[in-house]
Design a protein around this motif. Sequence first.
Motif, PDB file in Angstrom:
ATOM      1  N   GLY A  67     -43.519  -3.087 -74.745  1.00 20.07           N
ATOM      2  CA  GLY A  67     -44.260  -3.633 -74.366  1.00 20.07           C
ATOM      3  C   GLY A  67     -43.937  -3.864 -73.004  1.00 20.07           C
ATOM      4  O   GLY A  67     -45.138  -4.630 -72.095  1.00 20.07           O
ATOM      5  N   ASN A 108     -50.935 -13.641 -71.181  1.00 20.55           N
ATOM      6  CA  ASN A 108     -49.375 -12.760 -71.562  1.00 20.55           C
ATOM      7  C   ASN A 108     -49.071 -14.235 -70.940  1.00 20.55           C
ATOM      8  O   ASN A 108     -47.465 -14.137 -70.140  1.00 20.55           O
ATOM      9  CB  ASN A 108     -49.754 -11.749 -69.646  1.00 20.55           C
ATOM     10  N   ILE A 130     -40.707  -8.777 -70.902  1.00 19.44           N
ATOM     11  CA  ILE A 130     -41.400  -7.859 -70.381  1.00 19.44           C
ATOM     12  C   ILE A 130     -41.345  -7.478 -69.478  1.00 19.44           C
ATOM     13  O   ILE A 130     -41.514  -9.032 -68.411  1.00 19.44           O
ATOM     14  CB  ILE A 130     -42.840  -7.940 -70.793  1.00 19.44           C
ATOM     15  N   ARG A 167     -40.589 -12.900 -74.483  1.00 24.66           N
ATOM     16  CA  ARG A 167     -41.012 -11.492 -74.579  1.00 24.66           C
ATOM     17  C   ARG A 167     -39.919 -10.691 -73.920  1.00 24.66           C
ATOM     18  O   ARG A 167     -39.445  -9.176 -74.838  1.00 24.66           O
ATOM     19  CB  ARG A 167     -41.961 -10.512 -74.760  1.00 24.66           C
ATOM     20  N   LYS A 218     -46.331  -4.575 -78.489  1.00 24.14           N
ATOM     21  CA  LYS A 218     -47.582  -4.243 -77.683  1.00 24.14           C
ATOM     22  C   LYS A 218     -47.473  -5.114 -76.286  1.00 24.14           C
ATOM     23  O   LYS A 218     -46.451  -6.008 -75.478  1.00 24.14           O
ATOM     24  CB  LYS A 218     -48.742  -4.786 -78.034  1.00 24.14           C
ATOM     25  N   SER A 219     -48.489  -3.793 -75.282  1.00 25.56           N
ATOM     26  CA  SER A 219     -48.621  -4.033 -74.162  1.00 25.56           C
ATOM     27  C   SER A 219     -49.943  -5.992 -73.856  1.00 25.56           C
ATOM     28  O   SER A 219     -50.027  -5.768 -74.866  1.00 25.56           O
ATOM     29  CB  SER A 219     -49.236  -3.355 -72.785  1.00 25.56           C
ATOM     30  N   SER A 220     -49.381  -6.455 -72.474  1.00 24.30           N
ATOM     31  CA  SER A 220     -50.281  -7.385 -72.682  1.00 24.30           C
ATOM     32  C   SER A 220     -50.978  -7.527 -71.796  1.00 24.30           C
ATOM     33  O   SER A 220     -50.535  -6.982 -70.909  1.00 24.30           O
ATOM     34  CB  SER A 220     -49.243  -8.878 -72.154  1.00 24.30           C
ATOM     35  N   HIS A 260     -47.193   2.611 -71.917  1.00 20.09           N
ATOM     36  CA  HIS A 260     -47.321   1.509 -72.927  1.00 20.09           C
ATOM     37  C   HIS A 260     -46.625   0.416 -73.920  1.00 20.09           C
ATOM     38  O   HIS A 260     -45.522   1.412 -73.968  1.00 20.09           O
ATOM     39  CB  HIS A 260     -49.280   1.174 -73.135  1.00 20.09           C
ATOM     40  N   GLY A 261     -45.873  -0.695 -74.343  1.00 15.76           N
ATOM     41  CA  GLY A 261     -46.226  -0.205 -75.509  1.00 15.76           C
ATOM     42  C   GLY A 261     -45.912   0.224 -76.702  1.00 15.76           C
ATOM     43  O   GLY A 261     -46.991   0.971 -77.248  1.00 15.76           O
ATOM     44  N   SER A 299     -49.282  -0.531 -78.695  1.00 14.25           N
ATOM     45  CA  SER A 299     -50.064  -0.220 -78.566  1.00 14.25           C
ATOM     46  C   SER A 299     -50.904   0.721 -78.521  1.00 14.25           C
ATOM     47  O   SER A 299     -52.890   0.458 -78.476  1.00 14.25           O
ATOM     48  CB  SER A 299     -50.177  -0.713 -76.325  1.00 14.25           C
TER      49      SER A 299
END
Length: 235
Positions: A193, A161, A169, A167, A132-134, A112-113, A116
Amino acid sequence: MMSKRLILLCYLALSLAVTHVYSFNLDHRILIEIEDFELYARELYQDLDEPDLEYDAFETALKGYVKLKGEGQIKEHSLLTVIDMSVSANRNRFFLIDVDNKKVIHKSIVAHGRNSGGEFAKYFSNEVGSFKSSIGFYKTGETYHGKHGLSLRLDGLEYTNSNARKRAIVVHAADYVSSVFIKNNGRLGRSLGCPSLPKENYDEVIHKIKDGSLLFIYYPEENYMKKSLLANYRI
């Protein structure tokens, strides 16, 4: 104390004794009552027979899968990817499920980010630059080759998200996602992230899920669980 798996078996036995179960066929969009969906979800969970996969993450993912499949938004795929951010990063928490064939065809650790959390993810964001993760549901996009090699773009389907493309991601492989890294550092490494995966069997997994399958990143965040139309979908 009865195990979760034993409790589910008891529930199934009781339900089958008193409830008529309709056939469940997503391709033909057969609508069923919520009681029957719950039974279907529990039966499928039992068939998967995967102790690392927590039921709450699986059931929430399946609700979104049923809705989007019924709407034709994931037409060609019987594959559902579940990433459970509610458990330790040192555990297997990436699961690739073949819903039609009732099998978990791949599982692994996943990062994960870095903002996070440490071993446990606790903080999530949709903001550019948050690292950070979403959480939420994603549709997989196209592959490309970047600084991490083969990578898979993701399109966020929810307010949590929606900035996934902005981002950058993506799903990619990384050296810090390995049992060796955990052994040397006490926990898995972290990304900016992205849901980063181990390098082992990575290409095979990406080619399976690319181009329009559903990927769900789960965490029981209170506001999300109340607001998400996919996580709260009722048939």
